[in-house]
Design a protein around this motif. Structure first.
Motif, PDB file in Angstrom:
ATOM      1  N   TYR A  12      91.580   5.006 -11.354  1.00  0.00           N
ATOM      2  CA  TYR A  12      90.751   3.834 -11.090  1.00  0.00           C
ATOM      3  C   TYR A  12      89.829   4.053  -9.894  1.00  0.00           C
ATOM      4  N   VAL A  13      90.198   4.986  -9.005  1.00  0.00           N
ATOM      5  CA  VAL A  13      89.501   5.130  -7.724  1.00  0.00           C
ATOM      6  C   VAL A  13      88.560   6.328  -7.778  1.00  0.00           C
ATOM      7  N   TYR A  14      87.357   6.139  -7.300  1.00  0.00           N
ATOM      8  CA  TYR A  14      86.390   7.243  -7.239  1.00  0.00           C
ATOM      9  C   TYR A  14      85.580   7.122  -5.954  1.00  0.00           C
ATOM     10  N   ARG A  15      84.924   8.237  -5.607  1.00  0.00           N
ATOM     11  CA  ARG A  15      84.048   8.245  -4.443  1.00  0.00           C
ATOM     12  C   ARG A  15      82.604   8.357  -4.914  1.00  0.00           C
ATOM     13  N   GLY A  16      81.732   7.583  -4.299  1.00  0.00           N
ATOM     14  CA  GLY A  16      80.339   7.648  -4.729  1.00  0.00           C
ATOM     15  C   GLY A  16      79.418   6.986  -3.725  1.00  0.00           C
ATOM     16  N   LEU A  17      78.126   7.219  -3.955  1.00  0.00           N
ATOM     17  CA  LEU A  17      77.087   6.589  -3.138  1.00  0.00           C
ATOM     18  C   LEU A  17      76.676   5.303  -3.828  1.00  0.00           C
ATOM     19  N   LYS A  18      76.788   4.220  -3.130  1.00  0.00           N
ATOM     20  CA  LYS A  18      76.414   2.929  -3.712  1.00  0.00           C
ATOM     21  C   LYS A  18      76.004   1.974  -2.599  1.00  0.00           C
ATOM     22  N   PRO A  19      75.127   1.045  -2.924  1.00  0.00           N
ATOM     23  CA  PRO A  19      74.847   0.002  -1.933  1.00  0.00           C
ATOM     24  C   PRO A  19      76.058  -0.929  -1.810  1.00  0.00           C
ATOM     25  N   VAL A  20      76.510  -1.111  -0.585  1.00  0.00           N
ATOM     26  CA  VAL A  20      77.643  -2.010  -0.326  1.00  0.00           C
ATOM     27  C   VAL A  20      77.211  -3.008   0.737  1.00  0.00           C
ATOM     28  N   ASN A  21      77.936  -4.130   0.802  1.00  0.00           N
ATOM     29  CA  ASN A  21      77.680  -5.091   1.884  1.00  0.00           C
ATOM     30  C   ASN A  21      77.984  -4.392   3.209  1.00  0.00           C
ATOM     31  N   TRP A  22      76.984  -4.376   4.084  1.00  0.00           N
ATOM     32  CA  TRP A  22      77.154  -3.638   5.341  1.00  0.00           C
ATOM     33  C   TRP A  22      76.783  -4.524   6.516  1.00  0.00           C
ATOM     34  N   CYS A  23      77.704  -4.627   7.471  1.00  0.00           N
ATOM     35  CA  CYS A  23      77.448  -5.388   8.692  1.00  0.00           C
ATOM     36  C   CYS A  23      77.196  -4.414   9.831  1.00  0.00           C
ATOM     37  N   PHE A  24      76.055  -4.553  10.494  1.00  0.00           N
ATOM     38  CA  PHE A  24      75.724  -3.667  11.614  1.00  0.00           C
ATOM     39  C   PHE A  24      76.652  -3.913  12.802  1.00  0.00           C
ATOM     40  N   ASP A  25      77.070  -5.163  12.981  1.00  0.00           N
ATOM     41  CA  ASP A  25      77.949  -5.466  14.108  1.00  0.00           C
ATOM     42  C   ASP A  25      79.353  -4.918  13.876  1.00  0.00           C
ATOM     43  N   CYS A  26      79.809  -5.008  12.620  1.00  0.00           N
ATOM     44  CA  CYS A  26      81.117  -4.418  12.290  1.00  0.00           C
ATOM     45  C   CYS A  26      81.031  -2.898  12.229  1.00  0.00           C
ATOM     46  N   GLY A  27      79.847  -2.388  11.883  1.00  0.00           N
ATOM     47  CA  GLY A  27      79.702  -0.944  11.672  1.00  0.00           C
ATOM     48  C   GLY A  27      80.501  -0.489  10.466  1.00  0.00           C
ATOM     49  N   SER A  28      80.605  -1.374   9.472  1.00  0.00           N
ATOM     50  CA  SER A  28      81.479  -1.086   8.340  1.00  0.00           C
ATOM     51  C   SER A  28      81.006  -1.845   7.108  1.00  0.00           C
ATOM     52  N   ALA A  29      81.478  -1.341   5.954  1.00  0.00           N
ATOM     53  CA  ALA A  29      81.300  -2.078   4.712  1.00  0.00           C
ATOM     54  C   ALA A  29      82.109  -3.361   4.777  1.00  0.00           C
ATOM     55  N   LEU A  30      81.696  -4.388   4.022  1.00  0.00           N
ATOM     56  CA  LEU A  30      82.405  -5.661   3.960  1.00  0.00           C
ATOM     57  C   LEU A  30      82.838  -5.944   2.525  1.00  0.00           C
ATOM     58  N   ALA A  31      83.932  -6.665   2.404  1.00  0.00           N
ATOM     59  CA  ALA A  31      84.357  -7.143   1.096  1.00  0.00           C
ATOM     60  C   ALA A  31      83.508  -8.347   0.700  1.00  0.00           C
ATOM     61  N   GLU A  32      83.488  -8.654  -0.611  1.00  0.00           N
ATOM     62  CA  GLU A  32      82.743  -9.822  -1.081  1.00  0.00           C
ATOM     63  C   GLU A  32      83.211 -11.083  -0.354  1.00  0.00           C
ATOM     64  N   ALA A  33      84.518 -11.162  -0.098  1.00  0.00           N
ATOM     65  CA  ALA A  33      85.084 -12.360   0.529  1.00  0.00           C
ATOM     66  C   ALA A  33      84.692 -12.488   1.995  1.00  0.00           C
ATOM     67  N   GLU A  34      84.110 -11.434   2.572  1.00  0.00           N
ATOM     68  CA  GLU A  34      83.718 -11.474   3.981  1.00  0.00           C
ATOM     69  C   GLU A  34      82.240 -11.801   4.153  1.00  0.00           C
ATOM     70  N   VAL A  35      81.618 -12.203   3.040  1.00  0.00           N
ATOM     71  CA  VAL A  35      80.179 -12.507   3.055  1.00  0.00           C
ATOM     72  C   VAL A  35      79.994 -14.002   2.875  1.00  0.00           C
ATOM     73  N   GLU A  36      79.158 -14.590   3.709  1.00  0.00           N
ATOM     74  CA  GLU A  36      78.790 -15.989   3.516  1.00  0.00           C
ATOM     75  C   GLU A  36      77.266 -16.091   3.569  1.00  0.00           C
ATOM     76  N   TYR A  37      76.750 -17.212   3.112  1.00  0.00           N
ATOM     77  CA  TYR A  37      75.298 -17.374   3.038  1.00  0.00           C
ATOM     78  C   TYR A  37      74.821 -18.440   4.004  1.00  0.00           C
ATOM     79  N   GLN A  38      73.781 -18.094   4.752  1.00  0.00           N
ATOM     80  CA  GLN A  38      73.129 -19.035   5.656  1.00  0.00           C
ATOM     81  C   GLN A  38      71.616 -18.872   5.480  1.00  0.00           C
TER      82      GLN A  38
END
Length: 953
Positions: free
Chosen positions: A184-210
């Motif tokens: 089920y798991v693979y490695r690849g290049l993909k656009p992901v939710n990225w927070c500059f302050d976290c310096g990390s990818a984010l999960a869908e649940a960590e995204v909110e809209y303003q």
């Protein structure tokens, strides 16, 4: 219900006392003071452990606790969540289940890392970060645990689960290994939710809209292949050399990374001839938008040809900066994409595959390789230094110079500042982007190794097998699973469970012994925690291969941590207490995209099914005006303060009395109303306990068949209500339960049964059949009532139970099950009869009140009533014989029969007789006995004779 005789001081002076019994159960709850004493007693007596012992052998009910994050004090939302869980666990216990509760905490992740940075500074060695993070998380767990326990929540607080427990961390690595083996798991290049302050990818649940304000720009990409443009529009040649295909975007910072243009294959596109700054030129726009676009630009023009979008496929256009720097001297091909719309913009969408999911999919579909994707934005939000013109700038500050350069080159056709809904990090409240990075993913649509259903198919099928409370949750979760992208499992943090892979330095491949290595690493983590991975020298496991491999630095998404607890807890650390799948997961309604979601995905991959049989969601707390609670508005209420002032039972009663499927409104005024409701329930309990204080069921209990009729009715009524309440509890419905309990205490008991009973309890012979019949009924009612209210008013029920059950109380009410009320053979008939009687009584009470207000009588006992009634009503009232006066609480009641309902009437006459000083009835025989001139014949019989005969009331 008025309890007038309950004044010992007054009655103590009476020559002929009534049967006044008292109880140590005080009228004032004083909950804030008493509850902590119960908390201590529960802990000292190990009440939770005794509940488990008493429940052995029962069928199990497993509610798996969604772990709160170990950071900060609990707030009202936490209290709602934990109390709802506690009430459900307790209702299931009373319903005959073994319902253990193992609380848990989510302990890894960035918020704790941030706290460590705040407390100790940045750039600490990894080992130190991890030690301090672990210590901080433990400290937070203890703080929160204390507050949860104070709320009356019973559970395995001495052995909770924590995602950072060594065994849980090890089992999580094992779970990852299983997913790798299942492909089920693979490695690849993909656009992901990225927070500059976290310096990390984010999960869908960590995204909110303003809302965010950005430049919305129309940008022209110059023609590069004019002959192909002419052919697409069916022209032998273009009338002009200069032309642009126009795109519209609200992300100017993506223009330097443009690599393609997208049109819809079936939309009509127009070739428009116009003049701009006295220069003739051609524009390509969606045909339906030509008029609006030209008006927006302030241009005049005409359509000289049209074609379908499909005709434009493959035609290339120059990058707007192509003439400025060789690095931009490239062309962008037109790709066909169904997601392009013509409801706004220009009908042409620019594609920067590194910064948009649809852009990425479209470009990959047309053969673009990962190494061809232009990705100049670094993890901190700045352009890489190699990017001409804008290198070193943050993407947000670069928007202005990008627009200026476009304008300078003649490619900026329009710029307006636009407010639009935009993605933000839920922690930092700052804008985030899609950013193509090399990450580890769980593929939603990849074919697993067993060639079975995909993850998406398995998860959607599992939703169909799940029960939802409320039912609308099913469609919500289904939509999220059906439309979600692949799950980005990897994060770029230190304090998290490692994706403990060894990756080949040159090929990027995993070590061929990865499954075996993961187990070896898990064994080390089981002993020493995730720190063992960071301390590990690859040579210890890889030997000579070590020089060719790098330790993967990624950690697992914290949603994978909590989402795996069905494996690491239900089947791991607490497998002796819990079982898989759980009967219920219960969290806030935001968890359809959070814990419910991640748990469903991990279990679908590991087990091929959901980890839960049912999902229950609750709403969020708002103030009395429906506003979201926030410190800035000053409308927050801390559960600690409520417990310390009003008592946790008030908080519990508020939660139970609110329809939690929507928003839960709370304010000081609402809590005041809840407190008033609590007092009514408590006063009812006090009456019940007082009037059973001299009752010993072993010697005094009257069999139901031998009880007075109204007592049998009361038992039958309680049985019916108990059935209703238990049914509500089984559906996790609490506010109807509270409404029924409040109505029962104030109307069924206080306003009817106990009101009638007072005369018999207080004035009959102490050991008379009439009084023991009443006490027997009350005894049964109290047994049932305390159990029914205990899941909600846990402290109050425990306090009352200890007094009521006395030596038979055991250690706690919570080892009991729902009370088995004795069967009433004529129960259904009695319920119907007394329902009709209560209607008649209500009519009489209204008449009595009118006469009292007019000054004709002082109390209902001063009245004699005559009822003229017809048909069934006459038979109903006549069936009570002389006991009718007790039901109506008058000194005399007579009935006569009339032919029709129109002739019916109620006549109230003030009694002409004297008032008995003991029972307060007005009777002809008061004073007839010279030895007891103040007493009536009833009281003389009850005190000195065989007692009055009562059959019905």
């Amino acid at each position: 219900m008025s309890d007038k005789p309950n004044k010992p001081a007054d009655k103590a002076a009476s020559k002929y006392p009534v049967n006044m019994t008292d109880t140590p159960f005080p009228m004032r709850g004083d909950l804030a003071k008493r509850e902590p004493q119960w908390v201590k007693q529960w802990q000292d007596r190990k009440i939770y452990e005794k509940i488990r012992q008493a429940s052995k052998g029962r069928p199990t009910f497993i509610l798996h606790d969604g772990p709160p994050y170990a950071n900060g004090d609990i707030h009202l939302g936490h209290a709602v969540n934990k109390i709802l869980k506690d009430m459900i666990i307790k209702t299931r216990q009373f319903d005959g289940y073994d319902a253990p509760y193992v609380p848990g905490w989510d302990c890894h992740g960035m918020p704790i890392e941030i706290q460590v940075e705040k407390l100790y500074g940045k750039n600490l060695p990894t080992a130190e970060v991890m030690a301090k993070a672990r210590a901080y998380a433990n400290e937070q767990v203890e703080r929160q645990k204390k507050d949860f326990i104070r709320l009356g929540v019973l559970g395995e607080w001495g052995n909770p689960y924590k995602t950072m427990n060594f065994g849980n961390e090890a089992d999580e690595i094992r779970a990852l290994g299983t997913l790798m083996e299942k492909a089920y798991v693979y490695r690849g290049l993909k656009p992901v939710n990225w927070c500059f302050d976290c310096g990390s990818a984010l999960a869908e649940a960590e995204v909110e809209y303003q809302d965010k304000r950005d430049p919305a720009i129309d940008v022209g990409f110059p023609f590069a292949e004019p002959d192909k443009v002419a052919k697409a529009f069916g022209l032998p040649k273009l009338p002009l050399e200069k032309g642009y295909v126009i795109i519209w975007t609200t992300t100017p910072w993506t223009i330097p990374s443009n690599q393609a243009l997208n049109v819809h294959p079936e939309l009509r596109y127009a070739l428009v001839e116009t003049t701009r700054n006295n220069e003739p030129l051609l524009l390509i726009l969606a045909a339906d938008l030509v008029e609006d676009v030209l008006q927006r630009y302030g241009l005049q023009g005409k359509v000289i040809a049209q074609c379908d979008g499909a005709a434009l496929e493959g035609i290339r256009f120059k990058h707007p900066f192509a003439e400025v720097d060789p690095a931009y001297n490239r062309t962008s091909p037109v790709y066909l994409a169904d997601y392009v719309a013509a409801d706004s913009g220009t009908g042409i969408v620019h594609a920067a595959p590194a910064y948009g999911i649809e852009d990425f999919v479209s470009c990959k579909k047309h053969g673009m390789r990962d190494d061809e994707i232009i990705a100049p934005v670094m993890g901190d939000g700045k352009y890489a230094s190699w990017l001409p013109l804008f290198g070193g700038m943050t993407i947000w500050e670069a928007s202005k110079p990008i627009c200026a350069k476009l304008d300078e080159l003649g490619s900026l056709f329009k710029l307006v500042m636009s407010d639009h809904s935009y993605m933000h990090c839920w922690r930092h409240k700052t804008p985030i982007i899609y950013r193509a990075t090399s990450q580890w993913f769980a593929g939603m649509d990849v074919m697993p190794k067993n060639q079975g259903a995909t993850l998406r198919e398995t998860a959607l099928a599992a939703i169909e097998e799940t029960q939802f409370f409320p039912s609308w949750g099913k469609a919500r979760l289904h939509g999220m699973i059906a439309n979600r992208p692949d799950w980005t499992l990897s994060r770029q943090r230190q304090w998290g469970v490692p994706m403990a892979f060894f990756v080949h330095k040159e090929t990027g491949d995993l070590h061929p012994r990865t499954p075996e290595l993961l187990e070896q690493i898990a064994q080390r983590v089981e002993q020493h925690g995730i720190e063992a991975w960071h301390a590990l020298d690859p040579k210890e496991l890889l030997g000579a291969d070590a020089d060719m491999y790098l330790k993967n630095k990624d950690t697992l998404d914290v949603w994978f941590d909590s989402g795996c607890t069905h494996q690491t807890v239900l089947r791991g650390s607490h497998q002796n207490e819990l079982t898989f799948p759980a009967d219920l997961y219960l969290e806030g309604s935001d968890q359809h995209r959070g814990w419910f979601h991640s748990s469903l995905l991990t279990s679908s991959m590991l087990n091929g099914c959901a980890p839960y049989k049912a999902l229950l969601t609750h709403g969020f707390t708002v103030d009395g005006e429906g506003k979201k609670m926030s410190k800035s508005l000053g409308n927050t209420l801390a559960p600690q303060k409520i417990s310390d002032t009003l008592g946790a039972d008030i908080l519990r009663l508020w939660i139970a009395s609110t329809d939690y499927s929507g928003e839960l409104s709370i304010s000081d005024e609402i809590l005041k109303r809840v407190t008033d409701s609590y007092r009514r329930i408590r006063n009812t309990l006090r009456f019940l306990l007082s009037n059973t204080a001299d009752f010993d069921a072993k010697t005094d209990l009257v069999a139901v068949k031998d009880m007075l009729e109204i007592d049998r009715y009361a038992v039958a009524q309680m049985a019916a209500m108990q059935d209703e309440i238990v049914a509500h509890y089984r559906q996790y419905e609490f506010h109807p339960v509270v409404a029924k309990l409040q109505g029962y205490c104030s109307e069924d008991l206080g306003g009817f049964y106990l009101d009638i009973l007072k005369d018999r309890l207080y004035t009959s012979g102490i050991t008379s059949h009439a009084r023991r019949s009443a006490q027997s009924a009350i005894w049964h009612l109290t047994h049932s009532l305390l159990r029914l209210m205990a899941p909600v008013l846990s402290f109050t029920a425990e306090e009352a139970w200890t007094i009521f059950a006395g030596p038979d109380a055991g250690d706690t009410i919570f080892t009991q099950t729902n009370y088995a009320l004795p069967a009433v053979s004529d129960g259904a008939a009695l319920l119907a009869k007394y329902t009709a009687l209560r209607e008649v009584r209500n009519d009489v009470t209204k008449q009595l009140e009118e006469v009292r207000v007019a000054g004709g009588i002082g109390s209902s006992l001063q009245a004699e009533v005559e009822l003229k009634v017809s048909g069934d009503k006459y038979a109903l009232l006549n069936s009570l014989d002389d006991d009718l006066k007790f039901v109506l609480i008058t000194s005399q009641a007579g009935i006569s029969k009339v032919a029709t309902p129109d002739e019916e009437s109620v006549t109230v006459t003030p009694s002409v007789h004297q008032k008995c000083e003991r029972c307060w009835h007005y009777r002809p025989a008061v004073g007839a006995d010279p030895d007891h001139p103040g007493l009536c014949d009833r009281c003389i019989a009850n005190l000195f004779g065989e007692g009055e005969a009562r059959r019905y009331a």
